[in-house]
Design a protein around this motif. Structure first.
Motif, short mmCIF file in Angstrom:
data_model
loop_
_atom_site.label_atom_id
_atom_site.label_comp_id
_atom_site.label_asym_id
_atom_site.label_seq_id
_atom_site.Cartn_x
_atom_site.Cartn_y
_atom_site.Cartn_z
N VAL A 1 5.74 -12.50 9.38
CA VAL A 1 4.73 -11.47 9.16
C VAL A 1 4.11 -11.02 10.48
O VAL A 1 4.10 -9.83 10.80
CB VAL A 1 3.62 -11.97 8.21
CG1 VAL A 1 2.50 -10.92 8.09
CG2 VAL A 1 4.17 -12.31 6.84
N ALA A 2 3.59 -11.96 11.26
CA ALA A 2 2.86 -11.57 12.46
C ALA A 2 2.77 -12.73 13.44
O ALA A 2 2.80 -13.90 13.06
CB ALA A 2 1.45 -11.10 12.09
N GLU A 3 2.66 -12.37 14.73
CA GLU A 3 2.41 -13.32 15.81
C GLU A 3 0.93 -13.19 16.17
O GLU A 3 0.45 -12.09 16.46
CB GLU A 3 3.28 -12.98 17.02
CG GLU A 3 3.43 -14.10 18.01
CD GLU A 3 4.69 -14.92 17.76
OE1 GLU A 3 4.79 -16.01 18.31
OE2 GLU A 3 5.57 -14.46 17.00
N LEU A 4 0.21 -14.31 16.17
CA LEU A 4 -1.24 -14.27 16.31
C LEU A 4 -1.70 -15.16 17.47
O LEU A 4 -1.01 -16.10 17.88
CB LEU A 4 -1.90 -14.76 15.01
CG LEU A 4 -1.43 -14.06 13.73
CD1 LEU A 4 -1.98 -14.78 12.51
CD2 LEU A 4 -1.85 -12.60 13.74
N SER A 5 -2.86 -14.86 17.96
CA SER A 5 -3.45 -15.67 19.02
C SER A 5 -3.71 -17.08 18.50
O SER A 5 -4.06 -17.26 17.33
CB SER A 5 -4.76 -15.04 19.48
OG SER A 5 -5.52 -15.96 20.24
N PRO A 6 -3.59 -18.12 19.36
CA PRO A 6 -3.88 -19.47 18.88
C PRO A 6 -5.33 -19.67 18.46
O PRO A 6 -5.64 -20.59 17.71
CB PRO A 6 -3.51 -20.35 20.09
CG PRO A 6 -3.54 -19.44 21.27
CD PRO A 6 -3.14 -18.10 20.76
N ASP B 1 0.86 -1.18 0.00
CA ASP B 1 0.00 0.00 0.00
C ASP B 1 0.90 1.24 0.00
O ASP B 1 1.22 1.80 1.04
CB ASP B 1 -0.91 -0.02 1.22
CG ASP B 1 -1.89 1.14 1.23
OD1 ASP B 1 -2.02 1.80 0.17
OD2 ASP B 1 -2.51 1.38 2.29
N VAL B 2 1.33 1.62 -1.18
CA VAL B 2 2.22 2.78 -1.35
C VAL B 2 1.51 3.83 -2.21
O VAL B 2 0.46 3.57 -2.81
CB VAL B 2 3.56 2.36 -1.99
CG1 VAL B 2 4.31 1.40 -1.08
CG2 VAL B 2 3.32 1.72 -3.36
N ASP B 3 2.12 5.02 -2.27
CA ASP B 3 1.51 6.10 -3.08
C ASP B 3 1.35 5.65 -4.52
O ASP B 3 2.28 5.11 -5.14
CB ASP B 3 2.40 7.35 -3.02
CG ASP B 3 2.41 7.99 -1.64
OD1 ASP B 3 1.50 7.68 -0.85
OD2 ASP B 3 3.33 8.78 -1.37
N GLY B 4 0.17 5.85 -5.04
CA GLY B 4 -0.12 5.53 -6.42
C GLY B 4 -0.62 4.13 -6.66
O GLY B 4 -1.09 3.82 -7.75
N THR C 1 -5.78 -10.43 8.00
CA THR C 1 -5.58 -9.68 6.76
C THR C 1 -4.16 -9.12 6.76
O THR C 1 -3.80 -8.30 7.62
CB THR C 1 -6.59 -8.54 6.64
OG1 THR C 1 -7.93 -9.10 6.63
CG2 THR C 1 -6.37 -7.76 5.35
N ASP C 2 -3.37 -9.58 5.83
CA ASP C 2 -1.95 -9.22 5.77
C ASP C 2 -1.77 -7.94 4.94
O ASP C 2 -1.96 -7.94 3.72
CB ASP C 2 -1.15 -10.36 5.15
CG ASP C 2 0.31 -9.99 4.97
OD1 ASP C 2 0.80 -9.09 5.69
OD2 ASP C 2 0.97 -10.61 4.11
N LEU C 3 -1.39 -6.85 5.63
CA LEU C 3 -1.08 -5.58 4.98
C LEU C 3 0.38 -5.18 5.19
O LEU C 3 0.76 -4.03 4.94
CB LEU C 3 -2.00 -4.48 5.54
CG LEU C 3 -3.50 -4.72 5.39
CD1 LEU C 3 -4.29 -3.63 6.12
CD2 LEU C 3 -3.87 -4.76 3.91
N THR C 4 1.21 -6.14 5.63
CA THR C 4 2.60 -5.85 5.94
C THR C 4 3.40 -5.58 4.68
O THR C 4 3.38 -6.38 3.73
CB THR C 4 3.24 -7.02 6.71
OG1 THR C 4 2.44 -7.32 7.86
CG2 THR C 4 4.65 -6.69 7.13
N ALA C 5 4.11 -4.47 4.65
CA ALA C 5 4.94 -4.13 3.50
C ALA C 5 6.12 -5.08 3.39
O ALA C 5 6.62 -5.60 4.40
CB ALA C 5 5.44 -2.70 3.63
N GLY D 1 -3.72 -6.09 -0.05
CA GLY D 1 -3.49 -7.07 1.01
C GLY D 1 -4.01 -8.45 0.66
O GLY D 1 -4.55 -8.68 -0.43
N VAL D 2 -3.85 -9.38 1.60
CA VAL D 2 -4.30 -10.77 1.41
C VAL D 2 -5.04 -11.20 2.68
O VAL D 2 -4.57 -10.96 3.80
CB VAL D 2 -3.11 -11.72 1.16
CG1 VAL D 2 -3.58 -13.17 1.14
CG2 VAL D 2 -2.40 -11.37 -0.14
#
Length: 540
Positions: free
Chosen positions: A224-229, A183-186, A235-239, A192-193
């Motif tokens: 990417v992320a640490e999540l609750s079990p 999610d960058v300019d333009g 939703t993955d929005l990580t650059a 995301g996924v």
């Protein structure tokens, strides 16, 4: 003529009593010959403060905590358990690992000792499973583009499970790829996924989190992320530039449910086995047992021992030597001796080598060779009479201490044997306090911490030409008295005398024509020497 004993030595049952080397014994019972004198060994003393378990079969003491007393772990019901501590230095959870009690298990020491003894009272299964179910990917609802931006990439995902101890299990991978962009300019919206997460399988695992990874355009999976079990979607929005560490646990499978014989090796590696398969953990990751590290032996494995030269693997065929410093690059060498191991509990790490019971005697395996080290001590039939399949053994004061159906013996390589009138069904040598704890039914006792036992030591047969054995006097030098001296002539007992002091005493007459003479001592006090002579002038 004089018969003199001043250096008392061990039994060599294989050798005829007439041919024994000077000082060696026909019988050495309940004696300590370490000083060259005859001393009584101490018997057993009941151990105090140990937990009560019905018919205990395995003991282990964790040496820290509990006000310096440590914690005792005890297993019963015939379980033969192998226990080891965490290979991590300063492990903050002070974890303990064991096999032989169902599937492989582990516990932090505060968890294993929660509540009242006996311990362990709680455990987790060793290793972590894959997440359960499929990992599905979908586009977000706000994606509505016909032309993808130049920054769009094909991506795939993986999910692992992480325990409360920071252990990470093997991943489940998405069964398809999906396009995403930052999610960058333009860039249009919807880059995301949406990740539909697999669930956590039931079982004693103590799962704390799920961990999500992403791979882009043929690269490597990165955090990417640490999540609750309990999380079901994310939703993955990580650059791309904010992706973290690489996925480490692609091959970190759980150990086989039937793995046993857990043993620690140098460099933070644990070893175990099932069937004919030898297994290794990832170095310093005792929960991770990659299948790619497994080695297949030619025969089923009976037991393993870590020695200075490497890992000795005892099988139902030839022994094997495994060497290497990395679990991914272990080398296997067969030792050229046709001696299978007949008792897993007979295997003892002696430092440079391991000793184990074979059909023909005790075998020492280490370095690049193995040999039957009791070949000159026992005949094959004498060895079979000890029922070697029943042997359980321990290293004590550098010697091999073995218990069999009917008693026990101490074997000192190069010297011989001493037998003791002590029976036990199992035991545990505690390195921290240099004590051997033995199991006797419901009783747990400490080796050589009790009262002195009555010893008996009998010499070789001395052959004296008939007419030359007019023995008339004797002397016994001991630390304390009384002690008992017996003389045998041509197999018959001719003297049974309680010696009260170091003075000479007379012997019965009438045996000058006897050829075969034997000297036997019995008692509780240390004996330095025995002399039997034809005249008082010969005594010193």
């Amino acid at each position: 003529m004089k018969l003199a004993l001043s250096a008392f030595k061990h039994e060599i049952p294989r050798t005829d009593p007439r041919l024994l080397p000077e000082g060696h014994a026909q019988a050495a019972r309940n004696v300590d010959l370490e000083r060259g004198t005859v001393q009584a060994i101490r018997g057993l003393q009941t151990a105090q403060g140990l937990p009560r378990v019905s018919s205990p079969t395995t003991l282990y003491r964790y040496p820290h905590g509990n006000g310096g007393a440590g914690f005792w772990l005890v297993w019963g019901s015939g379980k033969r358990v192998s226990v080891t501590r965490s290979p991590l230095a300063n492990d903050q959870w002070e974890r303990v690992y064991w096999t032989g009690d169902g599937f492989p298990k582990m516990a932090a020491i505060d968890q294993a000792t929660a509540g009242s003894p006996p311990y362990p009272s709680h455990y987790h299964r060793l290793g972590l499973p894959e997440p359960e179910g499929r990992l599905r990917l979908s586009e977000p609802d706000n994606r509505d583009v016909n032309d993808l931006p130049a920054t769009a990439l094909d991506t795939a995902y993986a999910v692992t499970l992480v325990s409360a101890y920071g252990e990470e299990g093997p991943p489940v991978f998405s069964d398809s790829t999906i396009v995403r962009w930052d999610d960058v300019d333009g860039a249009p919206a919807g880059g995301g996924v949406v990740v539909e997460l697999p669930s956590v399988p039931s079982g004693p695992y103590r799962i704390k989190t799920k961990r999500l990874y992403r791979v882009e355009s043929g690269g490597v999976f990165q955090f990417v992320a640490e999540l609750s079990p309990s999380a079901t979607t994310y939703t993955d929005l990580t650059a791309s530039e904010r992706l973290g560490a690489e996925l480490p646990s692609t091959e970190w499978q759980m150990p086989d449910a039937g793995m046993m014989g857990l043993t620690d090796m140098p460099n933070g590696i644990l070893a175990g086995f099932f069937g004919n398969t030898l297994c290794f953990s990832e170095a310093y990751y005792p929960h991770a047992w990659p299948v790619g590290y497994q080695l297949a032996m030619p025969d089923d494995i009976v037991g393993i021992a870590s020695v200075a030269a490497g890992l000795i693997v005892l099988t139902k065929g030839k022994p094997q030597l495994i060497t290497g410093t990395s679990p991914s690059a272990m080398a296997q060498m067969e030792l050229d001796i046709h001696q299978q191991c007949v008792s897993a509990r007979s295997i003892v790490d002696m430092g440079e080598y391991a000793i184990y019971a074979s059909p023909d005697g005790l075998v020492a395996a280490g370095g690049r060779s193995a040999e039957v080290i009791t070949a000159n001590v026992f005949t094959k039939s004498q060895w079979a009479d000890l029922n070697p399949e029943s042997i359980h053994a321990y290293r004590y004061d550098g010697r091999y201490l073995a218990f069999f159906d009917g008693g026990c013996f101490v074997f000192t390589p190069g010297e011989g044997l001493v037998f003791h009138d002590i029976a036990a069904t199992g035991g545990y040598y505690d390195l921290a306090d240099d004590s051997l704890y033995l199991l006797q039914g419901e009783r747990i006792a400490i080796w050589r911490h009790g009262e002195p036992m009555t010893y008996r030591w009998r010499s070789k047969i001395y052959e004296v030409p008939p007419g030359g054995a007019s023995f008339s006097c004797a002397k016994v030098i001991a630390r304390r008295y009384p002690v008992t001296l017996r003389l045998f002539a041509d197999g018959a007992k001719v003297l049974d005398h309680d010696v009260q002091d170091a003075r000479m005493f007379r012997l019965p007459s009438g045996y000058s024509l006897c050829r075969d003479w034997e000297i036997e001592v019995e008692g509780l006090h240390e004996i330095n020497s025995v002399q039997v002579a034809t005249s008082p002038a010969e005594l010193t």
